[in-house]
Motif scaffolding. Structure first.
Motif, PDB file in Angstrom:
ATOM      1  N   THR A 305       0.846  -1.186   0.000  1.00  0.00           N
ATOM      2  CA  THR A 305       0.000   0.000   0.000  1.00  0.00           C
ATOM      3  C   THR A 305       0.880   1.234   0.000  1.00  0.00           C
ATOM      4  OG1 THR A 305      -0.081   0.154   2.419  1.00  0.00           O
ATOM      5  CG2 THR A 305      -1.776  -1.195   1.355  1.00  0.00           C
ATOM      6  N   LEU A 306       0.317   2.362  -0.428  1.00  0.00           N
ATOM      7  CA  LEU A 306       1.045   3.625  -0.397  1.00  0.00           C
ATOM      8  C   LEU A 306       0.065   4.763  -0.154  1.00  0.00           C
ATOM      9  CD1 LEU A 306       3.789   5.033  -0.726  1.00  0.00           C
ATOM     10  CD2 LEU A 306       3.258   5.305  -3.153  1.00  0.00           C
ATOM     11  N   ILE A 307       0.258   5.449   0.969  1.00  0.00           N
ATOM     12  CA  ILE A 307      -0.552   6.621   1.286  1.00  0.00           C
ATOM     13  C   ILE A 307      -0.166   7.760   0.351  1.00  0.00           C
ATOM     14  CG2 ILE A 307      -0.957   8.387   3.059  1.00  0.00           C
ATOM     15  CD1 ILE A 307      -0.547   6.224   5.152  1.00  0.00           C
ATOM     16  N   GLY A 308      -1.153   8.560  -0.081  1.00  0.00           N
ATOM     17  CA  GLY A 308      -0.701   9.686  -0.871  1.00  0.00           C
ATOM     18  C   GLY A 308      -1.680  10.394  -1.771  1.00  0.00           C
ATOM     19  N   ARG A 309      -2.977  10.156  -1.681  1.00  0.00           N
ATOM     20  CA  ARG A 309      -3.940  10.941  -2.453  1.00  0.00           C
ATOM     21  C   ARG A 309      -5.004  11.500  -1.508  1.00  0.00           C
ATOM     22  NH1 ARG A 309      -2.912  10.380  -8.104  1.00  0.00           N
ATOM     23  NH2 ARG A 309      -0.826   9.483  -8.100  1.00  0.00           N
ATOM     24  N   TYR A 310      -5.498  12.702  -1.855  1.00  0.00           N
ATOM     25  CA  TYR A 310      -6.463  13.403  -1.011  1.00  0.00           C
ATOM     26  C   TYR A 310      -7.497  14.057  -1.911  1.00  0.00           C
ATOM     27  CZ  TYR A 310      -2.255  12.745   1.674  1.00  0.00           C
ATOM     28  OH  TYR A 310      -1.148  12.174   2.236  1.00  0.00           O
ATOM     29  N   ALA A 311      -8.768  13.816  -1.632  1.00  0.00           N
ATOM     30  CA  ALA A 311      -9.830  14.356  -2.469  1.00  0.00           C
ATOM     31  C   ALA A 311      -9.885  15.875  -2.333  1.00  0.00           C
ATOM     32  CB  ALA A 311     -11.169  13.744  -2.068  1.00  0.00           C
ATOM     33  N   THR A 312      -9.912  16.570  -3.464  1.00  0.00           N
ATOM     34  CA  THR A 312      -9.953  18.040  -3.438  1.00  0.00           C
ATOM     35  C   THR A 312     -11.368  18.572  -3.286  1.00  0.00           C
ATOM     36  OG1 THR A 312     -10.049  18.118  -5.857  1.00  0.00           O
ATOM     37  CG2 THR A 312      -7.862  18.219  -4.830  1.00  0.00           C
ATOM     38  N   ARG A 313     -12.366  17.713  -3.489  1.00  0.00           N
ATOM     39  CA  ARG A 313     -13.764  18.078  -3.266  1.00  0.00           C
ATOM     40  C   ARG A 313     -14.547  16.806  -3.005  1.00  0.00           C
ATOM     41  NH1 ARG A 313     -16.402  16.679  -7.949  1.00  0.00           N
ATOM     42  NH2 ARG A 313     -15.192  16.767  -9.908  1.00  0.00           N
ATOM     43  N   ASP A 314     -15.760  16.950  -2.534  1.00  0.00           N
ATOM     44  CA  ASP A 314     -16.611  15.787  -2.312  1.00  0.00           C
ATOM     45  C   ASP A 314     -16.852  15.071  -3.638  1.00  0.00           C
ATOM     46  OD1 ASP A 314     -16.712  16.696   0.265  1.00  0.00           O
ATOM     47  OD2 ASP A 314     -18.852  17.173   0.281  1.00  0.00           O
ATOM     48  N   GLY A 319     -18.898   3.888  -5.539  1.00  0.00           N
ATOM     49  CA  GLY A 319     -20.196   4.031  -4.902  1.00  0.00           C
ATOM     50  C   GLY A 319     -20.168   4.618  -3.506  1.00  0.00           C
ATOM     51  N   TYR A 320     -18.982   4.906  -2.967  1.00  0.00           N
ATOM     52  CA  TYR A 320     -18.867   5.459  -1.619  1.00  0.00           C
ATOM     53  C   TYR A 320     -18.683   6.980  -1.682  1.00  0.00           C
ATOM     54  CZ  TYR A 320     -18.218   0.716   0.144  1.00  0.00           C
ATOM     55  OH  TYR A 320     -18.403  -0.613   0.460  1.00  0.00           O
ATOM     56  N   PRO A 321     -19.289   7.706  -0.743  1.00  0.00           N
ATOM     57  CA  PRO A 321     -19.094   9.157  -0.696  1.00  0.00           C
ATOM     58  C   PRO A 321     -17.732   9.497  -0.092  1.00  0.00           C
ATOM     59  CG  PRO A 321     -20.515   8.474   1.115  1.00  0.00           C
ATOM     60  CD  PRO A 321     -20.234   7.239   0.279  1.00  0.00           C
ATOM     61  N   VAL A 322     -16.856  10.088  -0.879  1.00  0.00           N
ATOM     62  CA  VAL A 322     -15.530  10.491  -0.421  1.00  0.00           C
ATOM     63  C   VAL A 322     -15.554  12.000  -0.220  1.00  0.00           C
ATOM     64  CG1 VAL A 322     -13.081  10.606  -1.020  1.00  0.00           C
ATOM     65  CG2 VAL A 322     -14.416   8.577  -1.632  1.00  0.00           C
ATOM     66  N   ARG A 323     -15.257  12.435   0.996  1.00  0.00           N
ATOM     67  CA  ARG A 323     -15.343  13.855   1.326  1.00  0.00           C
ATOM     68  C   ARG A 323     -14.047  14.578   0.986  1.00  0.00           C
ATOM     69  NH1 ARG A 323     -16.984  15.008   7.316  1.00  0.00           N
ATOM     70  NH2 ARG A 323     -16.512  17.095   6.485  1.00  0.00           N
ATOM     71  N   ARG A 324     -14.166  15.887   0.808  1.00  0.00           N
ATOM     72  CA  ARG A 324     -12.983  16.703   0.577  1.00  0.00           C
ATOM     73  C   ARG A 324     -11.980  16.484   1.710  1.00  0.00           C
ATOM     74  NH1 ARG A 324     -10.249  21.330   1.767  1.00  0.00           N
ATOM     75  NH2 ARG A 324      -9.347  22.456  -0.015  1.00  0.00           N
ATOM     76  N   GLY A 325     -10.728  16.223   1.355  1.00  0.00           N
ATOM     77  CA  GLY A 325      -9.685  16.002   2.350  1.00  0.00           C
ATOM     78  C   GLY A 325      -9.540  14.563   2.799  1.00  0.00           C
TER      79      GLY A 325
END
Length: 469
Positions: A305-314, A319-325
């Motif tokens: 695994t590799l941590i490293g992406r962040y949603a810039t908006r909702d 099918g899952y709701p990914v929130r900003r940040g």
């Protein structure tokens, strides 16, 4: 309440009841790492589908990408999924703290990995251009020379640990030479990277700070006295990188090269030693070493695994709701083994011929690995040297006795013990390397390298016993 320069600490914010990320998050740390990785990925896939909520620390949640198509969606869209961890919700709401082992992986740095857009392109171009100044002949000669030096140290013994005495040292000692540094400094860098990837909060933070301090001194020295090396070329590049930016590009190279390349070598050697058919195909020239590497990158990649992406908006993923940040983690091992990749006969990609290079292990999109060519060359030359110098090498233990690293990120062996017919060292001038013939036991501290004036004296105390996994 957000973190800022005037307010560096915030009280942790409790996620709201029913939060789709936090309320169902499955631990991906501590005792959870004892479970077989393949079984874990399939259990999560059956329960959640292509995206699973997980915890990387007791209070820190993230989305783990399990599906191949979900990886393509996220990794190819830097506008919607940035690499800049400064917007991470777990960080801004105080749940992710500097003493956590995952903090150095999220903490923003002025390098190509943590930037997008024009700034990413500027920093990445400096890296790519500097690598391109290295001739293939120079790189191959450096790797082969180093591989033979390391094999000479144990060839007469008839037994060795091909992780601790060999694969561990190849990546950083090769890069060290490309930085214009002496081999003795590779010991410190190897130790620092093992601590960083291991994920222990205190030691990871300590290793991160010590390594950056040491490399800052290296960059300062190279600016005063440049040479024919990557560090000097980064400094002189038309992109006009600052000293801090050059330092962070080198940190990025080291992080990307050490454990991942070590265990690409180690996992491929394990695969060849435990798979007679594959080894026969390689010996009979039915398969090239590069193809064997791709089999490993599909089946047993060095990154779990590799941590490293962040949603810039909702948004929505699988099918899952990914929130900003919200933080997203690439699950390369799970994505490479997504059932949708099986052919009409049910064969997974690693047994299909010819072997495809469409695996996720080098990443996708604008942040795909810029040094994959050198990584292939480093791993292939290292494996070829073992095959040539130790033709009858075999495992010294039952395959079931091989121990895996307990790491949330790195997929590799603690050791790879082998036996072989003792061989004499190559007849050539002796050059002693600043590495021990085997990693010292945890109970015995190794000898420190000869001090480097200034920063080395300050960080040498951080070099502790070899981390055994």
């Amino acid at each position: 309440m957000e973190r800022s320069e005037d307010n560096p600490e915030v009280s942790p914010v409790t996620p709201p009841p029913g939060c789709p990320l936090h309320s169902n998050a499955v631990p991906l740390y501590g005792d959870a790492l004892r479970e077989d990785d393949t079984e874990r990925w399939e259990r999560l896939r059956k329960r959640f589908g292509g995206l699973a909520p997980v915890k990387v620390e007791p209070e820190v949640a993230a989305w783990l990408i399990l599906g191949y198509e979900e990886h393509r969606q996220v990794l190819r869209d830097p506008h919607l999924f940035t690499h800049d961890g400064r917007i991470a919700r777990e960080l801004l709401e105080g749940r992710l703290r500097p003493d956590h082992g995952t903090f150095p992986l999220v903490d923003y740095r002025p390098n190509a990995l943590h930037n997008d857009g024009a700034e990413h392109q500027r920093l990445r171009t400096a890296l790519v251009d500097s690598f391109e100044r290295l001739t293939a002949t120079r790189v191959r000669a450096a790797i082969e020379d180093l591989a033979n030096d390391l094999i000479d140290a144990f060839a007469a013994d008839g037994r060795a640990d091909l992780i601790g005495q060999y694969a561990t040292w190849i990546p950083l000692l090769t890069l060290n030479r490309m930085f214009g540094q002496e081999d003795r400094h590779g010991y410190f860098l190897c130790e620092s990277m093992v601590k960083l990837w291991n994920g222990d909060g205190a030691s990871a933070g300590e290793a991160d700070r010590a390594m950056v301090e040491y490399l800052s001194r290296l960059v300062s020295d190279k600016r005063r006295e440049p040479g024919p090396d990557i560090a000097s070329w980064l400094i002189a590049h038309p992109a006009e990188l600052s000293d801090a930016e050059v330092t962070q590009q080198i940190v990025l190279l080291i992080a990307a090269a050490h454990d991942p390349t070590t265990h690409l070598i180690g996992n491929t050697l394990r695969l060849l030693l435990t798979n007679p058919d594959l080894r026969f195909s390689l010996a009979g020239s039915l398969m090239q070493i590069e193809e064997a590497l791709d089999v490993t990158l599909w089946r047993d990649p060095p990154f779990k695994t590799l941590i490293g992406r962040y949603a810039t908006r909702d948004t929505t993923v699988a099918g899952y709701p990914v929130r900003r940040g919200d933080m997203l983690i690439s699950g390369f091992a799970a994505g490479n083994n997504d059932p949708i990749l099986r052919d009409a006969d049910g064969n997974p990609p690693h047994v299909q011929r010819p072997v495809s290079r469409a695996h996720l292990s080098w990443g996708l999109g604008p942040h795909s690995c810029p040094a994959r060519g050198i990584a292939y060359q480093m791993a292939a030359s290292s494996i070829a040297a073992v095959s040539s110098r130790l033709p009858d090498v075999q495992l010294a233990v039952d395959p079931g006795e091989l121990r895996r690293r307990s790491s949330p990120s790195i997929n590799g062996l603690v050791e790879l013990p082998v036996t072989f017919t003792p061989q004499p060292p190559l007849a050539r001038p002796h050059r002693a390397l600043a590495v021990p013939p085997a990693p010292p036991s945890p109970a015995r501290a190794p000898s420190a390298p000869e001090p480097v004036p200034g920063v080395w004296a300050r960080v040498s105390g951080a070099v502790r016993a070899w981390f055994g996994g």
